[in-house]
Each structure stands twice: as structure tokens, then as C-alpha cells.
Scaffold this motif. Sequence first.
Motif, PDB file in Angstrom:
ATOM      1  N   ASN A  87      19.529 -54.855 -36.202  1.00 36.96           N
ATOM      2  CA  ASN A  87      18.292 -55.110 -35.455  1.00 36.96           C
ATOM      3  C   ASN A  87      18.037 -53.968 -34.473  1.00 36.96           C
ATOM      4  OD1 ASN A  87      19.777 -55.585 -33.022  1.00 36.96           O
ATOM      5  ND2 ASN A  87      20.094 -57.728 -33.616  1.00 36.96           N
ATOM      6  N   ASP A  88      16.929 -54.025 -33.745  1.00 40.01           N
ATOM      7  CA  ASP A  88      16.526 -52.919 -32.873  1.00 40.01           C
ATOM      8  C   ASP A  88      17.561 -52.631 -31.788  1.00 40.01           C
ATOM      9  OD1 ASP A  88      14.230 -52.624 -34.326  1.00 40.01           O
ATOM     10  OD2 ASP A  88      12.921 -53.645 -32.884  1.00 40.01           O
ATOM     11  N   ASP A  89      18.118 -53.672 -31.175  1.00 43.60           N
ATOM     12  CA  ASP A  89      19.113 -53.472 -30.117  1.00 43.60           C
ATOM     13  C   ASP A  89      20.374 -52.829 -30.672  1.00 43.60           C
ATOM     14  OD1 ASP A  89      17.436 -54.544 -28.226  1.00 43.60           O
ATOM     15  OD2 ASP A  89      18.315 -56.558 -28.305  1.00 43.60           O
ATOM     16  N   GLU A  90      20.796 -53.263 -31.851  1.00 42.82           N
ATOM     17  CA  GLU A  90      21.997 -52.699 -32.478  1.00 42.82           C
ATOM     18  C   GLU A  90      21.762 -51.249 -32.892  1.00 42.82           C
ATOM     19  OE1 GLU A  90      23.801 -56.823 -34.443  1.00 42.82           O
ATOM     20  OE2 GLU A  90      22.214 -55.696 -35.476  1.00 42.82           O
ATOM     21  N   LEU A  91      20.545 -50.948 -33.367  1.00 47.23           N
ATOM     22  CA  LEU A  91      20.223 -49.569 -33.718  1.00 47.23           C
ATOM     23  C   LEU A  91      20.249 -48.674 -32.478  1.00 47.23           C
ATOM     24  CD1 LEU A  91      17.286 -50.057 -36.255  1.00 47.23           C
ATOM     25  CD2 LEU A  91      19.546 -49.122 -36.760  1.00 47.23           C
ATOM     26  N   ALA A  92      19.726 -49.186 -31.364  1.00 44.05           N
ATOM     27  CA  ALA A  92      19.722 -48.409 -30.122  1.00 44.05           C
ATOM     28  C   ALA A  92      21.145 -48.109 -29.660  1.00 44.05           C
ATOM     29  CB  ALA A  92      18.959 -49.157 -29.041  1.00 44.05           C
ATOM     30  N   GLU A  93      22.016 -49.085 -29.803  1.00 45.39           N
ATOM     31  CA  GLU A  93      23.408 -48.891 -29.375  1.00 45.39           C
ATOM     32  C   GLU A  93      24.116 -47.859 -30.239  1.00 45.39           C
ATOM     33  OE1 GLU A  93      27.570 -51.417 -28.774  1.00 45.39           O
ATOM     34  OE2 GLU A  93      25.714 -52.477 -29.298  1.00 45.39           O
ATOM     35  N   ILE A  94      23.900 -47.933 -31.547  1.00 47.53           N
ATOM     36  CA  ILE A  94      24.601 -46.988 -32.425  1.00 47.53           C
ATOM     37  C   ILE A  94      24.018 -45.587 -32.295  1.00 47.53           C
ATOM     38  CG2 ILE A  94      23.280 -47.196 -34.594  1.00 47.53           C
ATOM     39  CD1 ILE A  94      26.093 -47.493 -35.952  1.00 47.53           C
ATOM     40  N   ARG A  95      22.707 -45.490 -31.986  1.00 53.52           N
ATOM     41  CA  ARG A  95      22.113 -44.176 -31.714  1.00 53.52           C
ATOM     42  C   ARG A  95      22.793 -43.527 -30.516  1.00 53.52           C
ATOM     43  NH1 ARG A  95      17.018 -46.516 -32.591  1.00 53.52           N
ATOM     44  NH2 ARG A  95      16.715 -46.787 -30.352  1.00 53.52           N
ATOM     45  N   CYS A  96      23.027 -44.327 -29.489  1.00 52.85           N
ATOM     46  CA  CYS A  96      23.639 -43.806 -28.263  1.00 52.85           C
ATOM     47  C   CYS A  96      25.078 -43.345 -28.506  1.00 52.85           C
ATOM     48  CB  CYS A  96      23.592 -44.880 -27.180  1.00 52.85           C
ATOM     49  SG  CYS A  96      24.283 -44.358 -25.587  1.00 52.85           S
ATOM     50  N   ARG A  97      25.816 -44.092 -29.310  1.00 56.49           N
ATOM     51  CA  ARG A  97      27.247 -43.820 -29.498  1.00 56.49           C
ATOM     52  C   ARG A  97      27.546 -42.813 -30.604  1.00 56.49           C
ATOM     53  NH1 ARG A  97      30.160 -47.368 -31.489  1.00 56.49           N
ATOM     54  NH2 ARG A  97      28.648 -48.931 -32.150  1.00 56.49           N
ATOM     55  N   LYS A  98      26.714 -42.776 -31.641  1.00 56.54           N
ATOM     56  CA  LYS A  98      27.074 -42.042 -32.845  1.00 56.54           C
ATOM     57  C   LYS A  98      26.273 -40.775 -33.094  1.00 56.54           C
ATOM     58  CE  LYS A  98      30.084 -45.090 -34.670  1.00 56.54           C
ATOM     59  NZ  LYS A  98      31.481 -44.741 -35.004  1.00 56.54           N
ATOM     60  N   ILE A  99      25.101 -40.625 -32.431  1.00 52.23           N
ATOM     61  CA  ILE A  99      24.199 -39.528 -32.773  1.00 52.23           C
ATOM     62  C   ILE A  99      23.791 -38.767 -31.520  1.00 52.23           C
ATOM     63  CG2 ILE A  99      22.041 -38.873 -33.930  1.00 52.23           C
ATOM     64  CD1 ILE A  99      22.106 -41.641 -35.297  1.00 52.23           C
TER      65      ILE A  99
END
Length: 266
Positions: A87-99
Motif C-alpha cells: 500500500n502507499d504507506d508501505e511503499l513510502a517506507e521502502i522508498r526511504c529505506r531501500k532507494i
Amino acid sequence: MQPPVNNARSVQDAVISVRELTKFYQMGDMEVRALRGIALDIWRGEMVAIMGPSGSGKSTLMNMIGCLDVPSNGTYYLDGVDVSKLNDDELAEIRCRKIGFVFQSFNLLPRTTALANVELPLIYGGVSGRQRRQRAEEVLKLVGLGDRLDHKPNELSGGQQQRVAIARALGNHPAMILADEPTGNLDTKTSIEIMELFQRLNQEQGITIVFVTHNPETAEYCERVIHFRDGLIARDERQRPTSGIIKASAASQTQLDGMRLADQWY
């Protein structure tokens, strides 16, 4: 038809692994197929250029692998995590940590120092104050700006501003850097310096770097070039990358030849 995917390695060896990735957009009664079933692996430590004309699907793919959008169908693993249906919140978190993102326009806060600009994503990542400053100083020194920590963007050259943006992208120890036309606003000499920096980060630090670009000179620095056309991978080629030192020497010689030519007119 797409080139075959090398299945000799596992998904766990790949920073990016996509299968049958599709993206459809509805425009009135018409369905636009931006991606038509992409299969692609990008391995740890690679430096890759994704190229193609406007409308080829490369920007759509960038949005997918950057977790800025979700596919219509297919699977996408980022550093071993299935992000296809987050979902959008999970995508935001992985963007911050992984990219780590690097853009053409730098996107720095104008009234904020280089150090504070680099610290910003670390704040979102929940890093404590002392660790945040230490990490920001570390990556700014890594990109050659250890003596510019307290300078604001308007006190820095374009190349220095892009170095701050690269340092910011490195802050959270991302799985990869995703760079969208990172030299588009820079002159030739500064572009060479920035591409040489990316090359050094890749070779010395083992950082996976993916460029999305129209510029063949950017692709010259990469060991792998993926060409898109009509929503599919048209070619996936490996090459011997150009050395930044060689390119810089060539640019200096071209500038010198230009000065000699100009002297003939006076």
C-alpha cells in the motif's frame, strides 16, 4: 520479443527482479499499455543505464522500480522484498529505506545547509540526532564536500549541488541509487566529474546505480545498457565502460583546441 533473462542467480542476488511487469493507463475509452510484460534482473553492484525514446516505457519503469507507482500486473522484488502489492504507506517506507534518488534538478532546500539537506531523509528514517549528523558528514566527505558542510545551495556550484544530492541519496545506506538524468542541468566538464563520482562510488563502494537517461554519454560510463521501445526491452547489452579520467582528459583537450581556434581569429 524481450531478450531472455539470466536465471542462473536467485532473486536474493538481485537488487531488482521483475517478472511479467505490466502497466496500463485508461485514457477515456482508450487503454494505453506503457509496459507490456517486462522481465528484468539488476544485480548487486551493477551500474546500469536504462534508455529509450519518449513513450518507450522507461519512465514508467522508473516509477515502478522507484516505488512511486504500482504495476497493473506482475511481480517486483526490491532487495528481496516483494513490493508488487504494497500500500502507499508501505511503499513510502521502502522508498526511504531501500532507494536513494538523484534528480536532474537537485531538489535541495534553498535556505538549508548542505549538512541539513543530507540529514533530512535520515530524520524520516528515524535516525537519532548525533548519528544523523555523523552519517551526513561522512557521506558529504565521501563525495568531496567535507569543507562545504555549512554552505547553502546558492553558495555552491551546480556540480557541488548535485554532489549534495548524491550524498543525500547515500544517507540511509540504500540498496540502490536511482538517478534520473543526473547531469541534465550541468555543463560538459561538470557532467564528467559527476559521472566519474558515480563510477567511483560504484567501483569502490559497491553501490548499485541505475540511470534513466536519454543521454548516450551517460550510458558510456555503465557496464550495462538496457534499451526500451514500445513498452518492452528491445536490447540488453554489456559493454566496457568509459573511464571518467579518459573522458575528462578528452574534454580538456577539446576545450584547449577551441581556445586555439578562437586565437586564430584575433
